[in-house]
Structures are given as C-alpha cells and as structure tokens.
Design an enzyme around this catalytic site. Structure first.
Site, short mmCIF file in Angstrom:
data_model
loop_
_atom_site.label_atom_id
_atom_site.label_comp_id
_atom_site.label_asym_id
_atom_site.label_seq_id
_atom_site.Cartn_x
_atom_site.Cartn_y
_atom_site.Cartn_z
CE LYS A 32 -1.86 1.83 3.72
NZ LYS A 32 -1.59 3.30 3.68
CG ASP A 59 -4.71 4.60 1.61
OD1 ASP A 59 -5.87 4.97 1.42
OD2 ASP A 59 -4.19 4.52 2.75
CE LYS A 61 -7.36 6.72 4.24
NZ LYS A 61 -5.90 6.49 4.05
CG ASP A 64 -12.10 18.39 -4.39
OD1 ASP A 64 -13.05 19.19 -4.60
OD2 ASP A 64 -10.93 18.76 -4.18
CB THR A 120 -9.55 1.77 11.81
OG1 THR A 120 -8.30 2.23 11.30
CG2 THR A 120 -10.20 0.84 10.79
NE ARG A 182 -1.67 -1.84 15.37
CZ ARG A 182 -1.88 -1.14 14.27
NH1 ARG A 182 -1.99 -1.77 13.11
NH2 ARG A 182 -2.00 0.17 14.30
NE ARG A 212 1.16 2.54 13.08
CZ ARG A 212 0.36 3.51 13.50
NH1 ARG A 212 0.85 4.50 14.21
NH2 ARG A 212 -0.92 3.49 13.20
#
Length: 240
Positions: A32, A59, A61, A64, A120, A182, A212
């Site tokens: 991504k 990604d 997003k 507009d 999220t 995670r 992460r």
C-alpha cells in the site's frame, strides 16, 4: 487471491522504502502506497514498485467535488495499480464520477475502486459528538458501504468488525479491505477498531492492510510470514 496481505509502506522517501524492502527481502509482496510516500515521490514510485513485481493499493482517499475527483482518477488510472480509493462521505455522485474517471483513463487493467467508510481511528463518541453523525460506527459504516455499492464501487475500506454486516448488506463479492490489523503482542497505536489476521479471516475480510505490526517488528519478514500463517490458518479451519 493468493496473497491478500498488503504491506503499508509508510515511509517518507523512496530511499527508505527501498532499503526496507531490500533489507528484509520483501520483494514482490503486495504493498500500500499512501499520501506520505506518494506526495514526496510522485508517480515514479509506482513505476519502481511495479518493476519489482509488487501489486499496489494506491491509498490517496480522494474527497472533492465529483468533477475534480473524476479528472484526478482519470490520471490515476494510467498508473495501472490494483486498487484505488475515495472517501464514501463524498457522496454517491462523487463515487460514480470516480468510477467514470477510472474507465476513461484506464489502459485495460481492472483497477478496483473502493470507498473508505469510517476511519479505524474514529470512535462512536468522536463520530457522534465531533462529526455530528448519529448512530454507531457499525451502522454508519454499513450505510456508507451500501451507498458505495449502489454507486458502482467494487468494495470498501472498513474495520474487521464491520465486515460481516457489510457482506450481508452488499453481497459476498463486494470487497472488504481492512486496515487496523495487528499481530499478537503488537501495540494498538492510534487505531481503535483492530483485529488479528485470523480474526479478520473469520469475519470475512477479503484484503488486509498491515503497517506497523510488520514495519516496526524486530524481524519484519518473519512478521509478514506470521501474518500470512495466521490468515491461512483461518482458511484451513473453515472459519471464513
């Protein structure tokens, strides 16, 4: 989809991105590319990743007025990535025009358009009190998913905890792309509605986005392999 786990390349430069991929031998895994890296490096980073056989979720997003999004998406379509996205809160016309832009600028690749429902990082309290949206996150996410489905999107970005309801509303072929993943023992960081890869598979997620938990792991390659193992365990157990 043989490998549905997209690694979030949340690095500020291509140099750091390439160093990470090379160091931990993550060549060819789905990735991504978000705002931080794309706004620094531009479209050339997509070409470099494609040359390394990475499937790409771009990604950005988009959010507009419909005409602006359509024109932007027409340019993005030429990059031939696998997945692109818009914010569902932009409304049905914006989503429809985004799809039109993809078709106008496409070069034959079946790029999937997905819409972000509720981030999220947002809780019920934040949504109700700050954004003044009544109802639970789950309810609003399902409503936005149905809006996206009716407007021609191929799927949505949502929490794992919303996937079952969204599949019920929009059908099993409607893609659910779930961040907030995670591994066991990983920190939650700034995301609230999280789950493990195994839980995501059981809930019906189609594609996972993991950042992460892998990039900050002591051994990122091992962490990525662990995520795949957890995902495949959900498939083998029949809980998908």
């Amino acid at each position: 989809m043989t490998n549905p786990i997209y690694l979030a390349l949340d690095f500020p430069t291509w140099c750091e991105t390439k160093q990470f991929i090379d160091t931990y031998d993550l060549h060819g895994v789905p990735v991504k590319v978000g705002m931080e890296l794309f706004y620094r490096e531009g479209p050339k980073v997509i070409d470099k990743l494609k040359a390394n056989n990475h499937s790409i979720f771009l990604d950005l997003k988009l959010h507009d007025i419909p005409n602006t999004v359509m024109r932007a998406m027409r340019n993005i379509a030429a990059l031939d990535v696998d997945i692109v996205n818009v914010h569902a809160l932009g409304g049905s016309e914006m989503i429809k025009w985004a799809k039109e832009g993809l078709l106008l600028g496409g070069t034959g690749k079946d790029t999937k358009l997905i819409a972000v429902t509720i981030l999220t990082s947002i809780s019920d309290q934040t949504m109700n009190e700050e954004l003044r949206l009544n109802g639970s996150v789950n309810e609003i996410a399902s409503h936005l998913a149905n809006l996206s489905y009716e407007s021609g999107a191929d799927g949505v970005v949502c929490s794992v905890h919303e996937t079952k309801r969204i599949k019920q509303v929009c059908g099993p072929s409607f893609l659910t792309v779930t961040p907030g993943i995670r591994l066991n023992q990983s920190d939650k960081n700034d995301q609230r509605r999280i789950a493990t890869p195994l839980e995501a598979r059981k809930q019906g997620s189609d594609i996972l986005v993991i950042g992460r938990s892998i990039t900050k792991a002591e051994n990122p390659k091992k962490a990525y392999e662990q995520a795949l193992e957890e995902w495949n365990r959900g498939y083998e157990s029949g809980n998908c």
